[in-house]
Motif scaffolding. Structure first.
Motif, PDB file in Angstrom:
ATOM      1  N   LEU A  54       0.835  -1.199   0.000  1.00 10.43           N
ATOM      2  CA  LEU A  54       0.000   0.000   0.000  1.00 10.43           C
ATOM      3  C   LEU A  54       0.872   1.252   0.000  1.00 10.43           C
ATOM      4  O   LEU A  54       0.639   2.185  -0.788  1.00 10.43           O
ATOM      5  N   LEU A  55       1.871   1.279   0.849  1.00  7.43           N
ATOM      6  CA  LEU A  55       2.772   2.434   0.898  1.00  7.43           C
ATOM      7  C   LEU A  55       3.488   2.613  -0.436  1.00  7.43           C
ATOM      8  O   LEU A  55       3.626   3.736  -0.941  1.00  7.43           O
ATOM      9  N   GLY A  56       3.927   1.512  -1.027  1.00 10.71           N
ATOM     10  CA  GLY A  56       4.603   1.598  -2.318  1.00 10.71           C
ATOM     11  C   GLY A  56       3.692   2.144  -3.399  1.00 10.71           C
ATOM     12  O   GLY A  56       4.103   2.970  -4.225  1.00 10.71           O
ATOM     13  N   ALA A  57       2.433   1.695  -3.415  1.00 11.57           N
ATOM     14  CA  ALA A  57       1.489   2.169  -4.429  1.00 11.57           C
ATOM     15  C   ALA A  57       1.268   3.675  -4.311  1.00 11.57           C
ATOM     16  O   ALA A  57       1.234   4.395  -5.315  1.00 11.57           O
ATOM     17  N   GLY A 265      -9.673   5.357   2.069  1.00 13.15           N
ATOM     18  CA  GLY A 265      -9.084   6.061   3.205  1.00 13.15           C
ATOM     19  C   GLY A 265      -7.612   5.740   3.385  1.00 13.15           C
ATOM     20  O   GLY A 265      -7.135   5.593   4.517  1.00 13.15           O
ATOM     21  N   TYR A 266      -6.876   5.640   2.287  1.00 16.93           N
ATOM     22  CA  TYR A 266      -5.476   5.207   2.360  1.00 16.93           C
ATOM     23  C   TYR A 266      -4.616   6.128   3.213  1.00 16.93           C
ATOM     24  O   TYR A 266      -3.695   5.673   3.893  1.00 16.93           O
ATOM     25  N   HIS A 267      -4.905   7.428   3.186  1.00 19.64           N
ATOM     26  CA  HIS A 267      -4.084   8.357   3.985  1.00 19.64           C
ATOM     27  C   HIS A 267      -4.202   8.029   5.470  1.00 19.64           C
ATOM     28  O   HIS A 267      -3.197   7.955   6.187  1.00 19.64           O
ATOM     29  N   GLU A 268      -5.428   7.802   5.914  1.00 19.42           N
ATOM     30  CA  GLU A 268      -5.637   7.486   7.326  1.00 19.42           C
ATOM     31  C   GLU A 268      -5.033   6.121   7.681  1.00 19.42           C
ATOM     32  O   GLU A 268      -4.438   5.946   8.753  1.00 19.42           O
ATOM     33  N   VAL A 269      -5.189   5.148   6.769  1.00 19.09           N
ATOM     34  CA  VAL A 269      -4.632   3.814   7.018  1.00 19.09           C
ATOM     35  C   VAL A 269      -3.111   3.882   7.124  1.00 19.09           C
ATOM     36  O   VAL A 269      -2.505   3.337   8.055  1.00 19.09           O
ATOM     37  N   LEU A 270      -2.475   4.542   6.172  1.00 17.28           N
ATOM     38  CA  LEU A 270      -1.009   4.622   6.178  1.00 17.28           C
ATOM     39  C   LEU A 270      -0.499   5.403   7.376  1.00 17.28           C
ATOM     40  O   LEU A 270       0.565   5.087   7.937  1.00 17.28           O
ATOM     41  N   THR A 271      -1.231   6.411   7.804  1.00 17.15           N
ATOM     42  CA  THR A 271      -0.829   7.153   8.995  1.00 17.15           C
ATOM     43  C   THR A 271      -0.885   6.253  10.220  1.00 17.15           C
ATOM     44  O   THR A 271       0.015   6.298  11.080  1.00 17.15           O
ATOM     45  N   ALA A 272      -1.917   5.396  10.306  1.00 18.63           N
ATOM     46  CA  ALA A 272      -2.022   4.465  11.426  1.00 18.63           C
ATOM     47  C   ALA A 272      -0.879   3.448  11.401  1.00 18.63           C
ATOM     48  O   ALA A 272      -0.366   3.048  12.453  1.00 18.63           O
ATOM     49  N   GLN A 273      -0.458   3.046  10.200  1.00 17.55           N
ATOM     50  CA  GLN A 273       0.586   2.031  10.077  1.00 17.55           C
ATOM     51  C   GLN A 273       1.988   2.602  10.205  1.00 17.55           C
ATOM     52  O   GLN A 273       2.858   1.991  10.834  1.00 17.55           O
ATOM     53  N   PHE A 274       2.226   3.762   9.601  1.00 16.87           N
ATOM     54  CA  PHE A 274       3.601   4.263   9.479  1.00 16.87           C
ATOM     55  C   PHE A 274       3.840   5.646  10.060  1.00 16.87           C
ATOM     56  O   PHE A 274       4.993   6.090  10.115  1.00 16.87           O
ATOM     57  N   GLY A 275       2.809   6.358  10.450  1.00 14.99           N
ATOM     58  CA  GLY A 275       3.006   7.737  10.876  1.00 14.99           C
ATOM     59  C   GLY A 275       3.176   8.641   9.664  1.00 14.99           C
ATOM     60  O   GLY A 275       2.348   8.635   8.763  1.00 14.99           O
ATOM     61  N   ASP A 276       4.272   9.417   9.634  1.00 12.47           N
ATOM     62  CA  ASP A 276       4.537  10.322   8.507  1.00 12.47           C
ATOM     63  C   ASP A 276       5.058   9.494   7.338  1.00 12.47           C
ATOM     64  O   ASP A 276       6.259   9.425   7.082  1.00 12.47           O
ATOM     65  N   TYR A 277       4.147   8.902   6.596  1.00 15.15           N
ATOM     66  CA  TYR A 277       4.506   7.851   5.642  1.00 15.15           C
ATOM     67  C   TYR A 277       5.150   8.360   4.365  1.00 15.15           C
ATOM     68  O   TYR A 277       5.733   7.575   3.614  1.00 15.15           O
ATOM     69  N   MET A 278       5.076   9.667   4.081  1.00 12.05           N
ATOM     70  CA  MET A 278       5.645  10.173   2.833  1.00 12.05           C
ATOM     71  C   MET A 278       7.149  10.404   2.925  1.00 12.05           C
ATOM     72  O   MET A 278       7.785  10.724   1.928  1.00 12.05           O
ATOM     73  N   VAL A 279       7.728  10.230   4.080  1.00 11.62           N
ATOM     74  CA  VAL A 279       9.177  10.380   4.247  1.00 11.62           C
ATOM     75  C   VAL A 279       9.822   9.001   4.128  1.00 11.62           C
ATOM     76  O   VAL A 279       9.650   8.151   5.011  1.00 11.62           O
TER      77      VAL A 279
END
Length: 326
Positions: A54-57, A265-279
């Motif tokens: 998901l993060l990679g996509a 809701g990928y932004h919310e999911v990724l935030t729950a999994q990784f925090g600041d996921y764009m870094v």
């Protein structure tokens, strides 16, 4: 699935060098993913890219450069349906591995709290395998498929389910040690009493416990819950809970040479999994990279045994395009 020759060239992404062999591993996993997607589509089941996939996509429109596997998830009701239909609907050469597999060999091929779909090496000619999977020579290429389970609204039920799931997974994690120290029978009896199940007459107790923990995770239904989780990750990540409406719809994102479904809701999911996921943070995979590294020595021996004196990469190129048969 078609890939250009350029796809398999060594390259750097975000300062990380990706080898030709890793590119072949990626292509092989995408082939398995496509098979699973087709099963899901035929049966009206909604899958979602999960974790690093998901993060990679979202961040890379493909694999995270330093990642080497594919993860997807389904809501529990769809996940259970997928388990039921995969054995009948997977094309020849592909099998479901893990706790719900039909044979002990395939159950042991994925002793994990999720199912896997893999290419079964006993069903492939090696040359056909190499050509289908773009020159990736290592057996049992596959993807992980996780359940998304519902968390009960009642705090007492939430804590009870989480406790029972932990007890079961703790037994599985320490199975060999408990057996060697003579504690396994007691632990199993105690756990069976806690769960109010009868283990007498069970021939494969370890697999029974695997399935029991999975059943515990699935006790809550969608209408009884506002949040979803993966129990395995939730045990060590208390914050790993997500609103179920984040998964109400799927949207498509580019992923290498295909598209993959992600939760709306990928932004919310990724935030729950990784925090600041764009870094981007290199070296965050939770397993050895590359996953096939420990098999390379044996592959080199096999290549030399058939008289090929070139490199592993050259061998893969020759066999995958049909110039060499072994």
């Amino acid at each position: 699935m078609k890939f250009t020759e350029d796809f398999f060239k060594r390259e750097k992404r975000d300062g990380f060098e990706i080898s030709e062999m890793m590119k072949r591993a990626w292509a092989a996993q995408i082939e398995v993913l496509q098979v699973v997607i087709e099963v899901c589509q035929r049966n009206g089941l909604q899958y979602f890219a999960d974790w690093g996939t998901l993060l990679g996509a979202v961040r890379h429109h493909g694999f995270i450069p330093w990642d080497d596997d594919i993860d997807i998830c389904l809501k529990r009701e769809d996940y259970n349906q997928l388990i039921r239909i995969l054995p009948q609907q997977l094309p020849h050469g592909f099998v479901m591995a893990g706790m719900y597999a039909a044979t002990e060999r395939l159950r042991m091929a994925a002793e994990a709290p999720q199912i896997r779909v893999i290419a079964d090496e006993t069903l492939w000619d090696f040359n056909d395998y190499m050509q289908y999977f773009h020159g990736f020579p290592y057996q049992r290429v596959g993807i992980d498929i996780f359940p998304l389970d519902y968390i009960p609204r009642q705090r007492e039920l939430e804590e009870a389910n989480k406790k029972l799931f932990f007890q079961g997974t703790d037994i599985l994690e320490h199975w060999d040690i408990l057996y060697q120290t003579g504690q396994l029978e007691y632990k199993l009896t105690e756990y069976a009493e806690e769960c109010k199940v009868n283990i007498n007459g069970e021939r494969d107790l370890k697999n029974f416990i695997w399935r029991l923990t999975d059943a515990i995770a699935s006790l809550c239904y969608a209408q009884e819950s506002d949040y979803v989780t993966n129990y395995t990750f939730w045990l060590t990540m208390d914050h790993y809970i997500m609103k179920k409406e984040w998964y109400d719809e799927a949207i498509m994102f580019p992923f290498e040479n295909m598209e993959i479904a992600v939760p709306a809701g990928y932004h919310e999911v990724l935030t729950a999994q990784f925090g600041d996921y764009m870094v981007p943070v290199q070296g965050t995979a939770d397993h050895s990279y590359p996953f096939y590294g420990h098999m390379e020595g044996e592959l080199i021996k096999q290549i030399r045994a058939v008289g090929f004196q070139g490199s592993v990469e050259e061998f893969c190129q020759e066999v995958s395009c049909g110039k060499l048969r072994v």
